[in-house]
Design an enzyme around this catalytic site. Structure first.
Site, PDB file in Angstrom:
ATOM      1  N   PHE A   1       9.515  11.739  -4.801  1.00 40.23           N
ATOM      2  CA  PHE A   1       8.844  12.996  -5.139  1.00 40.23           C
ATOM      3  C   PHE A   1       9.811  14.185  -5.166  1.00 40.23           C
ATOM      4  O   PHE A   1       9.543  15.184  -5.814  1.00 40.23           O
ATOM      5  CB  PHE A   1       7.766  13.308  -4.092  1.00 40.23           C
ATOM      6  CG  PHE A   1       6.523  12.457  -4.207  1.00 40.23           C
ATOM      7  CD1 PHE A   1       5.648  12.628  -5.266  1.00 40.23           C
ATOM      8  CD2 PHE A   1       6.204  11.510  -3.247  1.00 40.23           C
ATOM      9  CE1 PHE A   1       4.488  11.868  -5.373  1.00 40.23           C
ATOM     10  CE2 PHE A   1       5.052  10.746  -3.343  1.00 40.23           C
ATOM     11  CZ  PHE A   1       4.194  10.926  -4.407  1.00 40.23           C
TER      12      PHE A   1
ATOM     13  N   THR B   1       7.963   5.428 -11.676  1.00 42.80           N
ATOM     14  CA  THR B   1       7.904   6.696 -10.939  1.00 42.80           C
ATOM     15  C   THR B   1       7.032   6.508  -9.712  1.00 42.80           C
ATOM     16  O   THR B   1       6.294   5.534  -9.608  1.00 42.80           O
ATOM     17  CB  THR B   1       7.235   7.814 -11.760  1.00 42.80           C
ATOM     18  OG1 THR B   1       5.844   7.478 -11.954  1.00 42.80           O
ATOM     19  CG2 THR B   1       7.929   8.003 -13.084  1.00 42.80           C
ATOM     20  N   ASP B   2       7.089   7.462  -8.800  1.00 46.42           N
ATOM     21  CA  ASP B   2       6.031   7.540  -7.804  1.00 46.42           C
ATOM     22  C   ASP B   2       4.851   8.238  -8.495  1.00 46.42           C
ATOM     23  O   ASP B   2       4.946   8.725  -9.635  1.00 46.42           O
ATOM     24  CB  ASP B   2       6.494   8.273  -6.542  1.00 46.42           C
ATOM     25  CG  ASP B   2       5.620   7.896  -5.338  1.00 46.42           C
ATOM     26  OD1 ASP B   2       4.538   7.309  -5.530  1.00 46.42           O
ATOM     27  OD2 ASP B   2       6.021   8.177  -4.188  1.00 46.42           O
ATOM     28  N   TYR B   3       3.749   8.261  -7.792  1.00 48.79           N
ATOM     29  CA  TYR B   3       2.456   8.722  -8.300  1.00 48.79           C
ATOM     30  C   TYR B   3       2.535  10.121  -8.949  1.00 48.79           C
ATOM     31  O   TYR B   3       2.756  11.117  -8.246  1.00 48.79           O
ATOM     32  CB  TYR B   3       1.502   8.758  -7.112  1.00 48.79           C
ATOM     33  CG  TYR B   3       0.043   8.624  -7.397  1.00 48.79           C
ATOM     34  CD1 TYR B   3      -0.617   7.417  -7.208  1.00 48.79           C
ATOM     35  CD2 TYR B   3      -0.711   9.725  -7.807  1.00 48.79           C
ATOM     36  CE1 TYR B   3      -1.978   7.299  -7.429  1.00 48.79           C
ATOM     37  CE2 TYR B   3      -2.070   9.616  -8.035  1.00 48.79           C
ATOM     38  CZ  TYR B   3      -2.697   8.391  -7.844  1.00 48.79           C
ATOM     39  OH  TYR B   3      -4.043   8.277  -8.060  1.00 48.79           O
ATOM     40  N   THR B   4       2.386  10.164 -10.244  1.00 49.03           N
ATOM     41  CA  THR B   4       2.374  11.417 -11.048  1.00 49.03           C
ATOM     42  C   THR B   4       3.633  12.297 -10.907  1.00 49.03           C
ATOM     43  O   THR B   4       3.567  13.513 -11.112  1.00 49.03           O
ATOM     44  CB  THR B   4       1.137  12.317 -10.765  1.00 49.03           C
ATOM     45  OG1 THR B   4       1.171  12.744  -9.395  1.00 49.03           O
ATOM     46  CG2 THR B   4      -0.167  11.612 -11.043  1.00 49.03           C
TER      47      THR B   4
END
Ligand code: NOJ
Length: 738
Positions: A250, A281-284
């Site tokens: 993030f 990717t990580d979440y969004t």
């Protein structure tokens, strides 16, 4: 790839273990790619979640339609054979090209049989046990429909305010790297393609654990030299061990968010380390680059991510929403999209999903595998290895079977917290509580207080049974959900009135054994001072009660060592063992040296610390040859220093000791850590037994990122230190001549 790294790779054969596409796969991928539309290719770069409603697993209609059209090629959070089979069926029966889906899930420390939290397992310093834990987790998860886990998390962190320390291996890059390798091996098993092997996903790349102030999702910035030395090694170790996928983090690094950071994803990960799997990717996190303020809108965010080297967009929908437009506008290239799809498809072939898309969906196998007795036995074994004995005055532990025990505390008869955070498909009802583990003891029980809140009405009963007992065992700690993602704390003490309860119990004069259950190092100076004995048990998972009972009764002699320093107070944070030398090192006789005026520099308990029911001594430390030469040896690669030490069990019971080797580069072109772990061995010794423990130090162990950021050794003096924890060591000096 740098020349130094290439030499290392050739020398150690690390290259061979890295994930590389198997023969024949590339041709199949190219043939498939040639048939795919742009939308279908972007679909392979898209990952969406499924949900769990009160009646069971569900998927949003929109996502289901996306699977049908080929616009979504991967799912996460779907598990159990029946649900996964239903969704896979849509992909392989209702789509044009019948490309199977990947099914990802956070299987962090167990799927159904829950193992200790990773920080706890790190305390075992037992790589075989950690690999086994990951192997069992993958065996269960792959029997429940899954083929991809978002693990291992290998973020180094020195800040216990950051809740996610519970998911990692602690503060040290050397220990962290060994753990990263063990977990990747456990997850991916003998080979990707076996029906009990999953794809590993090393995360969060990179530096997520250095979030400023320990505040989750916060910025990360430091010199490249420091980053390479302390934060990058475990990710690289995981890649070298064969990790098939990597997840971005993030945070930003050096001003660029990880999901748009070409330096991280391309220069380091792919070019230097030779990574050939795919990056998710990580979440969004693609979308979040707009809020980071490095792009003006979502479309630009997608372009930055693709060009930086992100293959798959987790949950953001950006690739799906914008890549086609970006391609039309010439902002990204067809080759960039193809390359991402190629990397994802390769691993689907590798997994064998095209031959059998339901290979992980056998309901019979699922039933026989989950919570299998052998899995529970393995969980109990790892759990007891994870326990760290922090204090044991007057040999209060182990307990004697005849002793009258007062079992007290909000976690003594609790199950809900034992599986910790990120607990897969674990069910706390399957856990053995501490009270159950101690069944049969001469024991009375009182809760005393809740985990949180101010109610002290239970104190009286607790004190009453304490007065009637010979010894008090009090189980206190954190609620599982206050360590983990988005759970940064500024006060890392025991919540509520738990500390007060423990201190009141200490006032009774009875010996008090404190059993801690928590996800991070906590600050408990008064308890450290007053309690008779302290056991750090983290959250040990399904077999908690049995494992702690094994230790309390002395059926298992604890040998865990802290993977993270425990501070005396929050004001010391970050406090960690491998700090750099300053020009004014602490001197008790001088005000003008590096220290606090109201607290010692040392932590409450240092990295590597942990007691046993026996004692160990270290003698005859020596290094051969004490003088080595680098003359005529390219890059000094063949230096071998043999370090020997004799370790003796000086107590009355058999026990294991983690023998730790640290080095200090005395003079170098940049400041060096006062100590850096370079080796450890776990050794079992009978009472009175002495064993010679030998370590080989190579030039790589003595190397570092020099002034110009190249990796190598500088000749000169090195201190080699060996001991049972990072602060209590014996030292021998070696000299590398030019
Ligand atoms: C966010 C977390 O940071 C990451 O570790 C996890 O794998 C994803 N969510 C998916 O659940």
């Amino acid at each position: 790839m740098s020349l130094t790294w290439m030499l290392l790779v050739l020398q150690t054969g690390l290259w061979a273990q890295r994930y590389q596409p198997s023969t024949g796969i590339n041709a199949r991928v190219e043939a498939l790619l040639a048939k795919m539309t742009l939308e279908e290719k972007i679909g392979q770069l898209t990952l969406y979640t499924t949900d769990w409603g009160s009646t069971g697993p569900t998927i949003r209609e929109g996502y289901k339609n996306d699977i049908r059209s080929g616009a979504c090629g991967n799912l996460f959070n779907s598990h159990s054979t029946v649900f996964v089979r239903d969704l896979q069926k849509v992909a392989v029966e209702e789509t044009r090209l019948k490309i199977p889906l990947l099914f990802g899930f956070d299987v962090i420390h167990g799927y159904k049989t829950i193992f200790p939290i990773p920080l706890g397992e790190a305390a075992s310093w037992d790589m075989e046990a950690i690999e086994k834990s990951a192997r069992v987790a993958a065996t269960e998860a792959s029997a429940a429909g899954l083929n991809w886990t978002f693990a291992p998390m290998v973020d180094i962190s020195r800040d216990p305010r950051w809740g996610r320390v519970m998911e990692g291996g602690g503060e040290d890059p050397f220990l962290g790297s060994r753990i990263a390798e063990a977990r990747v091996k456990g997850i991916q098993g003998k080979k990707i393609g076996d029906n009990n092997a999953m794809l590993a996903c090393v995360k969060h790349f990179a530096g997520y654990g250095a979030a400023m102030g320990g505040r989750d999702y916060n910025t990360v910035d430091m010199s490249e030299k420091y980053f390479r030395e302390f934060y990058l090694p475990p990710y690289q170790a995981a890649v070298n061990a064969g990790a098939a996928t990597v997840m971005t983090s993030f945070n930003d690094y050096d001003g660029v968010p990880a999901s748009g950071n070409k330096f991280l994803l391309d220069s380091i990960l792919r070019k230097e380390w030779g990574f050939e799997g795919f990056v998710v990717t990580d979440y969004t996190t693609i979308n979040e680059m707009v809020l980071h303020g490095v792009v003006a809108n979502d479309q630009e965010a997608g372009e930055l991510a693709l060009k930086a080297g992100v293959d798959m967009d987790m949950q953001g929908g950006i690739y799906q929403g914008y890549l086609k437009k970006s391609l039309k506008e010439g902002k990204v290239t067809q080759a960039q999209i193809d390359e991402g799809a190629r990397r994802v498809l390769r691993l689907k072939f590798e997994l064998g999903l095209f031959e059998d898309p339901y290979k992980f969906c056998n309901a019979e196998r699922e039933k026989n595998t989950l919570l299998a007795p052998a899995h529970r036995a393995a969980a109990r074994e790892v759990a007891r290895k994870s326990v760290v004995l922090l204090k044991n005055e007057n040999s209060a532990l182990p307990l004697r079977k005849t002793q009258k025990i007062a079992l007290i505390g909000p976690l003594a008869d609790n199950k809900t917290e034992l599986i910790g955070n990120w607990n897969g498909a674990g069910n706390f009802n399957d856990c053995v509580s501490l009270k159950e583990g101690l069944q049969g003891a001469n024991m009375q029980y009182a809760k005393g207080c809740e985990l949180e809140g101010t109610d002290k009405s239970g104190f009286a009963e607790a004190l009453r049974i304490a007065a009637q007992s010979e010894i008090v065992v009090v189980a206190v700690g954190e609620k599982a959900m206050i360590s983990g993602e988005a759970t940064s704390r500024t006060h890392i003490n025991l919540p509520g009135v738990q500390e007060e309860l423990v201190l009141e119990l200490c006032k009774t004069g009875k010996p008090v054994v404190v059993v801690l259950m928590n996800g991070r190092p906590i600050v408990i100076p008064a308890i450290a001072d007053k309690a008779t004995a302290i056991l750090e048990t983290w959250w040990l998972g399904t077999e908690t009660g049995n494992a702690i009972a094994d230790v309390l009764w002395g059926d298992y002699n604890p040998a865990g060592k802290l993977p993270m320093s425990f501070p005396r107070s929050e004001g010391q944070i970050p406090v960690f063992y491998n700090e750099k030398s300053t020009g004014r090192p602490f001197d008790p006789n001088s005000k003008w040296t590096s220290k606090y005026i109201d607290e010692p520099n040392s932590p409450q308990w240092p990295f590597g610390y942990g007691l046993s029911y026996t004692t160990f001594t270290y003698t005859n430390l020596n290094a051969t040859p004490e003088t080595a030469t680098t003359r005529g040896i390219p890059a000094g690669k063949q230096i071998r220093i043999r370090v020997n030490v004799q370790v003796t069990n000086t107590g009355k019971v058999a026990g294991e000791e983690v023998v730790q080797l640290y080095i200090r580069d005395v003079v170098a072109s940049t400041t060096r850590p006062v100590k850096a772990l370079k080796g450890f061995q776990k050794v079992m010794l009978n009472p009175g037994e002495t064993k010679n423990i030998a370590f080989n130090l190579t030039a790589d162990d003595l190397s570092f990122y020099r002034r110009d950021n190249t990796f190598g050794m500088e000749p000169g003096a090195f201190d080699v230190m060996v001991g049972g924890n990072s602060s209590d060591v014996k030292t021998v000096r070696i000299d590398i001549e030019r």
